[in-house]
Design a protein around this motif. Sequence first.
Motif: not given
Length: 215
Positions: A143-149
Motif C-alpha cells: 500500500a505504501l509503495e502504491l501510495e508513493r507511485t
Amino acid sequence: MTADTHAEDARFAAEFSPDVTAERIAAVYAEAFLDVAQAAGEAESLVLELEEMVREVLDPWPDFESLLASSIISHEEKSQILRRVFGGRVNPRVLDFLLVLSRRGRLDCLRVIVRAVREEWIRRRNEIRVRVRTAVALKAEVALELERTLESLLGRRPIMEQRVEPDLLGGIVIEVGNTVFDASVAVQLERVRKQIIDRSAHEIQSRRDRFRYSE
C-alpha cells in the motif's frame, strides 16, 4: 410520508444525486468557512467538528435535520434553537457558521456544505481522494509503495480508500474522481499489480494445502 422519510430522502439525494446548484453554493460557503478557519489556525479541528456534528446530531436525529431545513420556521426561531443546542458545545466559529447559514436560508444544504468543506480542505492540503479496489487486501508495504507511485503520477498526496473485491479481474482498479487508471499507467503500476496477483495465488494455494492436510 413521515418526517423521517423526508429526511432520509434528502440525505439520499445529497449523497447520490447532488443538485448542481447546491454543490456550487456549498463550494462558496466551504471556501469562506476555511478562509476564516485557516486564518485562526484551526482549520483541521473545525473541519472535524463539522463532520462530528453531522454524525452525532444530524444522523441520529433526522427530525432535527428536517427542522433546520424547513422553510416554515423563521431564522429567528432557528437561531434560538442553534444557540440552545450547540452553544457551549461547539467551537464558537462553528456556531457562527451555522447562524450565517440560517440567516441566508441555506441550512437545507448543510450536509452538502459540510462535505464541500472537507473536499476543499483536501484540495488546500494538496491531497486527492483515490479509490483502490483490489482482489486481496494490500499489505502495508505494498500500500505504501502504491501510495508513493500515485503521488508521483498525480503530483498530489493520495488519500487512499481501499476496498477488497475477490472477483476483481486484473487484481487492481484505481479510480481518481471519474477517471479509471488504464493501460496508460500500467507499466508504472505493474510491479504493485504483480505483487497483488502473486499474493492471491499464494492464498489460493494455502487454502488448497489446508484442505489437503485436513483430509
